[in-house]
Design an enzyme around this catalytic site. Structure first.
Site, mmCIF file in Angstrom:
data_model
loop_
_atom_site.group_PDB
_atom_site.id
_atom_site.type_symbol
_atom_site.label_atom_id
_atom_site.label_comp_id
_atom_site.label_asym_id
_atom_site.label_seq_id
_atom_site.Cartn_x
_atom_site.Cartn_y
_atom_site.Cartn_z
ATOM 1 N N ASP A 248 0.824 -1.201 0.000
ATOM 2 C CA ASP A 248 0.000 0.000 0.000
ATOM 3 C C ASP A 248 0.866 1.263 0.000
ATOM 4 O O ASP A 248 1.659 1.470 0.923
ATOM 5 C CB ASP A 248 -0.868 -0.033 1.266
ATOM 6 C CG ASP A 248 -2.124 0.808 1.165
ATOM 7 O OD1 ASP A 248 -2.159 1.723 0.342
ATOM 8 O OD2 ASP A 248 -3.063 0.528 1.924
ATOM 9 N N ASP A 249 0.747 2.087 -1.043
ATOM 10 C CA ASP A 249 1.446 3.380 -1.127
ATOM 11 C C ASP A 249 2.951 3.228 -1.284
ATOM 12 O O ASP A 249 3.715 4.085 -0.801
ATOM 13 C CB ASP A 249 1.170 4.238 0.119
ATOM 14 C CG ASP A 249 -0.226 4.826 0.160
ATOM 15 O OD1 ASP A 249 -1.052 4.451 -0.697
ATOM 16 O OD2 ASP A 249 -0.490 5.666 1.034
ATOM 17 N N CYS B 227 -5.898 3.539 -3.495
ATOM 18 C CA CYS B 227 -6.168 2.325 -2.720
ATOM 19 C C CYS B 227 -7.448 1.621 -3.174
ATOM 20 O O CYS B 227 -7.446 0.432 -3.517
ATOM 21 C CB CYS B 227 -6.297 2.680 -1.240
ATOM 22 S SG CYS B 227 -4.883 3.521 -0.520
ATOM 23 N N LYS C 262 0.660 9.173 -5.900
ATOM 24 C CA LYS C 262 -0.640 8.569 -5.656
ATOM 25 C C LYS C 262 -1.756 9.512 -6.087
ATOM 26 O O LYS C 262 -1.709 10.704 -5.804
ATOM 27 C CB LYS C 262 -0.757 8.272 -4.158
ATOM 28 C CG LYS C 262 -2.115 7.800 -3.665
ATOM 29 C CD LYS C 262 -2.061 7.570 -2.165
ATOM 30 C CE LYS C 262 -3.392 7.082 -1.615
ATOM 31 N NZ LYS C 262 -3.311 6.737 -0.187
ATOM 32 N N ARG D 31 -8.028 -1.836 -5.643
ATOM 33 C CA ARG D 31 -8.597 -3.044 -5.061
ATOM 34 C C ARG D 31 -9.844 -3.498 -5.815
ATOM 35 O O ARG D 31 -10.062 -4.688 -6.039
ATOM 36 C CB ARG D 31 -8.908 -2.796 -3.580
ATOM 37 C CG ARG D 31 -7.668 -2.854 -2.733
ATOM 38 C CD ARG D 31 -7.822 -2.247 -1.352
ATOM 39 N NE ARG D 31 -6.625 -2.516 -0.577
ATOM 40 C CZ ARG D 31 -5.449 -1.923 -0.750
ATOM 41 N NH1 ARG D 31 -5.324 -0.997 -1.661
ATOM 42 N NH2 ARG D 31 -4.392 -2.254 -0.024
ATOM 43 N N ASP E 231 -0.533 -0.870 -4.765
ATOM 44 C CA ASP E 231 -1.826 -0.367 -5.227
ATOM 45 C C ASP E 231 -1.748 1.012 -5.865
ATOM 46 O O ASP E 231 -2.647 1.435 -6.580
ATOM 47 C CB ASP E 231 -2.839 -0.356 -4.076
ATOM 48 C CG ASP E 231 -2.463 0.586 -2.941
ATOM 49 O OD1 ASP E 231 -1.323 1.079 -2.897
ATOM 50 O OD2 ASP E 231 -3.318 0.827 -2.070
ATOM 51 N N ASN E 232 -0.683 1.755 -5.594
ATOM 52 C CA ASN E 232 -0.466 3.062 -6.213
ATOM 53 C C ASN E 232 0.955 3.495 -5.914
ATOM 54 O O ASN E 232 1.699 2.801 -5.215
ATOM 55 C CB ASN E 232 -1.475 4.117 -5.719
ATOM 56 C CG ASN E 232 -1.675 4.146 -4.219
ATOM 57 O OD1 ASN E 232 -2.740 3.765 -3.722
ATOM 58 N ND2 ASN E 232 -0.674 4.572 -3.486
ATOM 59 N N HIS F 24 -10.939 -2.604 2.434
ATOM 60 C CA HIS F 24 -11.234 -1.261 1.918
ATOM 61 C C HIS F 24 -12.276 -1.266 0.809
ATOM 62 O O HIS F 24 -12.270 -0.427 -0.083
ATOM 63 C CB HIS F 24 -9.943 -0.578 1.440
ATOM 64 C CG HIS F 24 -10.062 0.921 1.363
ATOM 65 N ND1 HIS F 24 -9.173 1.693 0.649
ATOM 66 C CD2 HIS F 24 -10.962 1.786 1.905
ATOM 67 C CE1 HIS F 24 -9.517 2.971 0.744
ATOM 68 N NE2 HIS F 24 -10.602 3.058 1.511
ATOM 69 N N HIS G 90 1.624 2.272 4.031
ATOM 70 C CA HIS G 90 0.647 3.357 4.197
ATOM 71 C C HIS G 90 0.771 3.961 5.601
ATOM 72 O O HIS G 90 1.064 3.267 6.556
ATOM 73 C CB HIS G 90 -0.752 2.767 4.000
ATOM 74 C CG HIS G 90 -1.858 3.768 3.838
ATOM 75 N ND1 HIS G 90 -2.261 4.606 4.846
ATOM 76 C CD2 HIS G 90 -2.681 4.021 2.793
ATOM 77 C CE1 HIS G 90 -3.282 5.339 4.430
ATOM 78 N NE2 HIS G 90 -3.550 5.011 3.175
ATOM 79 N N LYS H 252 -5.796 -5.675 4.407
ATOM 80 C CA LYS H 252 -6.708 -4.546 4.192
ATOM 81 C C LYS H 252 -7.726 -4.875 3.102
ATOM 82 O O LYS H 252 -7.366 -5.266 1.999
ATOM 83 C CB LYS H 252 -5.876 -3.325 3.801
ATOM 84 C CG LYS H 252 -6.662 -2.140 3.254
ATOM 85 C CD LYS H 252 -5.721 -0.974 2.994
ATOM 86 C CE LYS H 252 -6.355 0.115 2.166
ATOM 87 N NZ LYS H 252 -5.482 1.301 2.010
#
Length: 502
Positions: free
Chosen positions: A38-39, A76, A349, A80, A304-305, A121, A198, A119
């Site tokens: 994540d991130d 995010c 992001k 997903r 994810d980004n 989300h 993240h 996660k």
């Protein structure tokens, strides 16, 4: 044809097949382990030019394939939704996952045990969307040491222990436990969605101390170091130029000693979080090897980004100088480090320039990847992951129960050393504000509904030479295609839950 000639031909053909085939031919459908962090920036991993110590991921990369032009959805939630559905996020109502059969449902139909940790989300609970087991948090971000009230074990609330808990470790603990409980006669699909790195930047003290002091030379120096390693590794074709530091990012030398110390603390915490993810991937690999599953397991790893530019460190943390291993702390970093972590690309992001949407993708499968150690520049997008998983599982991509066709294309031909038929076009949007379209080597992109920019990525991968003014016909052609896809797919704006970015 003589017998000697025939025999020679057969031997040569056999040798060629052996040379270019995977080390172990896959007879049974493989297990699939899909890991998304994540991130994380494009050049954070060692095998992508970074200085953060990631030996387990680096090993997977050297034994597998690295992708240099693989794309996520810059955010995010949208990434997903696309991963789970195999369709563009606006088509499925972003978090709602409408009008689709999920990756877990498709893999369970194929006879797989379907497992998830980490996660979510998205709407509901993973067990509502085809996963047999689940541990993790339904929220978009959490306290890594104390969790939040969205943690679940399957569909039941999970009370996070007040001591000895760290979310990244727990995600791996439960993944290994689920694997040990799984039926040996069925293949396994495991999706781990680590919340790291993240924010909040929470990290065990030993992992933080490992990096404290390494970033004292600052983000300008770090970008130059990473650029040199990216070139040394041959990850991007020459020539390409490094984008200048953004105007709203100060030169490192212009900061005071106290400012540099605080900034260096943030980056050390971030690096320690990625290091901890890598340690856990080492634990997961060891568990799969002990279970005898590893040789026929397809590993897929991505983010994810791109790196996150939002500075949201809380005042209490600054005033009290709470350290990143304190559960009450809340550190983030901002554009200075995010720009360095996305080296050599622009933006971050949620933006649709390469820094926002281009992710490392590592694919590892001893029984199914030919010529390991390759780097491929064939483009792909996160919608391809569902198509890939059902392809290696031996499942027809058409499903009469699905309300709409998949958007993705299988990556399996690339695993086998072939040139894959590319997407006609790849569509990107962040709720209609930041947009892009890639067609072949050409990319149309804008920021915050601003003017369209046009780049030839084959010649200008770092997006420094806008061709919008010099190639108006191509600009209009791509704009027309983007507008047609936007009308068909949508932007997802009506389904947006909050203006605050996670």
């Amino acid at each position: 044809m003589s017998f000697r000639f025939s025999l020679t031909f057969v031997l040569l053909a056999t040798f060629a097949c052996t040379l270019f085939a995977p080390a172990h031919a896959a007879e049974d459908p493989p297990n699939v382990v899909l890991i998304m962090v994540d991130d994380m920036g494009w050049s954070d991993l060692g095998c992508y030019g970074g200085e953060i110590e990631t030996p387990h991921l680096d090993r997977l990369a050297t034994e597998g394939i690295r992708f240099t032009q693989f794309y996520n959805c810059a955010k995010c939630e949208t990434s997903r939704a696309a991963l789970i559905s195999g369709r563009y996020a606006p088509e499925v109502g972003i978090a709602k996952l409408q009008n689709c059969r999920t990756i877990a449902q498709r893999m369970r139909d194929a006879g797989y045990t379907t497992l998830m940790t980490g996660k979510w989300h998205l709407s509901g609970n993973p067990v509502d969307f085809g996963f047999d087991r689940y541990f993790g948090h339904l929220s978009g971000a959490t306290n890594f040491f104390h969790g939040d009230n969205t943690f679940r074990l399957d569909d039941k609330p999970f009370e996070v222990p007040r001591e000895g808990f760290y979310t990244t470790d727990a995600d791996t603990d439960y993944a290994i436990e689920f694997l040990e409980e799984a039926d040996d006669d069925r293949p396994v699909f495991l999706y781990i969605a680590y919340n790291a790195p993240h924010y909040p930047l929470h990290v065990p003290q030993e992992d933080f101390e490992k990096y404290r002091g390494r970033y004292r030379d600052g983000w300008d120096h770090l970008r130059e170091q990473r650029l040199a390693r990216v070139r040394q590794l041959g990850l991007l074709p020459e020539p390409f130029a490094l984008p200048p530091r953004p105007e709203d990012v100060p030169a490192w030398d212009s900061l005071t000693d106290d400012q540099r110390d605080t900034q260096e603390l943030m980056m050390a915490a971030y690096a320690g979080m990625i290091d901890r993810v890598d340690q856990n991937i080492g634990r997961l690999r060891e568990a799969l090897e002990k279970q005898g599953r590893f040789e026929n397991t397809l590993f897929l790893f991505l983010s994810d980004n791109g790196a996150c530019p939002f500075q949201r460190t809380k005042q209490k943390t600054l005033e009290n100088q709470l350290m990143p291993w304190d559960p009450e702390s809340y550190w983030t970093y901002d554009k200075g480090w995010a720009h360095a972590c996305n080296t050599p690309f622009r933006e971050y992001k949620r933006n649709q320039h390469e820094g926002g949407i281009c992710t490392p993708l590592i694919a590892h499968w001893p029984a199914g990847i030919s010529r390991p150690g390759r780097i491929t520049s064939q483009p792909g997008q996160i919608v391809d992951l569902l198509a890939t998983c059902i392809d290696v599982a031996g499942v027809d991509r058409e499903d009469a129960r699905a309300e709409a066709p998949l958007r993705g294309q299988s990556l399996k031909p690339i695993f086998e050393g072939q040139q894959r038929t590319p997407h006609d076009a790849i569509y990107f949007t962040f709720y209609g504000t930041h947009n892009a379209l890639r067609v072949g080597d050409w990319k149309l992109v804008n920021i915050d509904r601003g003017p369209w920019e046009l780049y030839n990525l084959a010649e200008d991968r770092t997006e420094l030479h806008d061709r919008a003014g010099t190639d108006p016909e191509r600009l209009q052609e791509l704009r027309t295609r983007f507008e047609a896809m936007r009308d068909e797919i949508g932007t997802g704006r009506s389904g947006r839950r909050s203006k605050k970015s996670n």
